[in-house]
Scaffold this active site. Structure first.
Site, PDB file in Angstrom:
ATOM      1  N   PHE A  94      55.250  54.604  -7.690  1.00 17.72           N
ATOM      2  CA  PHE A  94      54.255  53.873  -6.888  1.00 17.72           C
ATOM      3  C   PHE A  94      54.715  52.438  -6.655  1.00 17.72           C
ATOM      4  O   PHE A  94      54.628  51.913  -5.545  1.00 17.72           O
ATOM      5  CB  PHE A  94      52.911  53.897  -7.617  1.00 17.72           C
ATOM      6  N   ASP A 136      69.376  49.908  -5.924  1.00 11.32           N
ATOM      7  CA  ASP A 136      69.143  49.437  -7.289  1.00 11.32           C
ATOM      8  C   ASP A 136      68.808  50.594  -8.217  1.00 11.32           C
ATOM      9  O   ASP A 136      68.969  50.483  -9.437  1.00 11.32           O
ATOM     10  CB  ASP A 136      67.986  48.431  -7.318  1.00 11.32           C
ATOM     11  N   ASP A 167      49.912  52.814 -22.280  1.00 13.44           N
ATOM     12  CA  ASP A 167      50.698  53.882 -21.670  1.00 13.44           C
ATOM     13  C   ASP A 167      51.917  54.241 -22.507  1.00 13.44           C
ATOM     14  O   ASP A 167      52.286  55.411 -22.627  1.00 13.44           O
ATOM     15  CB  ASP A 167      51.139  53.476 -20.264  1.00 13.44           C
ATOM     16  N   ARG A 173      75.324  44.212  -8.930  1.00 15.11           N
ATOM     17  CA  ARG A 173      75.897  45.186  -8.006  1.00 15.11           C
ATOM     18  C   ARG A 173      74.976  46.397  -7.880  1.00 15.11           C
ATOM     19  O   ARG A 173      74.176  46.700  -8.760  1.00 15.11           O
ATOM     20  CB  ARG A 173      77.273  45.633  -8.504  1.00 15.11           C
TER      21      ARG A 173
END
EC number: 2.7.1.23
Length: 277
Positions: free
Chosen positions: A171, A156, A52, A137
């Site tokens: 996904f 995140d 990929d 954090r």
């Protein structure tokens, strides 16, 4: 007029280099000029032998010159690839005969405006992923659609994807699988601390927006297809919209996308009997 095909491979993988050598030799037997890992300018096709990452690297050059890309998977999943290694002889035969059809895949254009007014642009065929700059954090964000704020949360990261990218990072983050012929944009929060932080799917004319809040004091990074980096300091504003330039993929078979999903993800379909005639 001399025909030209660009062959791109992962030079760090001996098996990929050997496969590229075989392909180049076979193409030259048909009086086709073969360029190895160069510019696709003047080429009729970009053939990619790799995983990929190699396909995404080749897509950068192919898109710039509006040349179709034909991938052969030498990696793991290879969702953008059209063939597996055992199919290489057929790939060469079909390329020589120009026996393929070309489909266009939607891209996204990304614009990051920093607090001092600087603008940094990018694009992606899979996704633009906003990621926190510090491991310990969260990045504080506000999301919006079409100029109107929608929700705020710490997270995140946030994945902004195309239908093609719905089977990639989006996904893994819990986003839906979207058929590539559906024109849409996806927003998928990653590990968000909020009640309303579900994946969103909007129309192709909409604009997805993300603001990195200034009081969060956490630098973030935007990765386009995991390859092109844009630094995103606190107070930055991000817009993602349908890309002006698509990526063109050469296809050898008319397999429905459901068949590609089953093959690439090795999905269990035992018990499926299909429609009775």
């Amino acid at each position: 007029m001399t025909r030209r095909i660009l062959v791109v491979t992962h030079e760090g993988r001996p098996e990929a280099v050997q496969a590229a050598d075989r392909v180049a030799g076979a193409l030259r037997e048909h009086d086709i000029d073969v360029v190895r890992d160069g510019s696709p300018a003047g080429a009729e096709l970009v053939m990619v032998l790799g995983g990929d990452g190699t396909i995404l690297r080749a897509a950068e050059a192919a898109r710039e010159h509006d040349v179709p890309l034909l991938g052969v998977n030498l990696g793991r999943v290879g969702f953008l690839a059209e063939a597996e290694p055992e199919g290489l002889p057929d790939v060469v035969t079909r390329a020589v005969a120009r026996d393929y059809h070309v489909e266009e895949r939607m891209t996204i254009d990304v614009l990051v405006t920093t607090p001092d007014g600087q603008e940094h642009g990018g694009w992606a065929i899979n996704e633009a992923a906003l990621e926190k700059g510090e491991r310990a954090r969260m990045v504080e964000t506000t999301i919006g659609v079409d100029g109107r704020g929608l929700s705020s949360f710490g997270c995140d990261g946030i994945v902004l994807a195309t239908p093609t990218g719905s089977t990639a990072y989006a996904f893994s983050g819990g986003g839906p699988v979207v058929w590539p012929d559906v024109e849409a944009l996806l927003l998928v929060p990653i590990a968000a601390h909020a009640l309303f932080a579900k994946p969103l799917v909007v129309g192709p004319g909409s604009v997805l927006e993300v603001e990195v809040l200034p009081h969060g004091d956490i630098d973030a990074v935007m990765w386009c297809d995991g390859r092109r980096r844009i630094d995103v300091p606190p107070g930055s504003h991000i817009t993602v919209r349908r890309g002006a330039q698509p990526v063109r993929l050469a296809r050898l078979a008319e397999m429905p996308f459901s068949g590609r999903l089953v093959a690439k993800f090795d999905l269990p379909v035992q018990g499926w009997r299909g429609r009775k005639t």
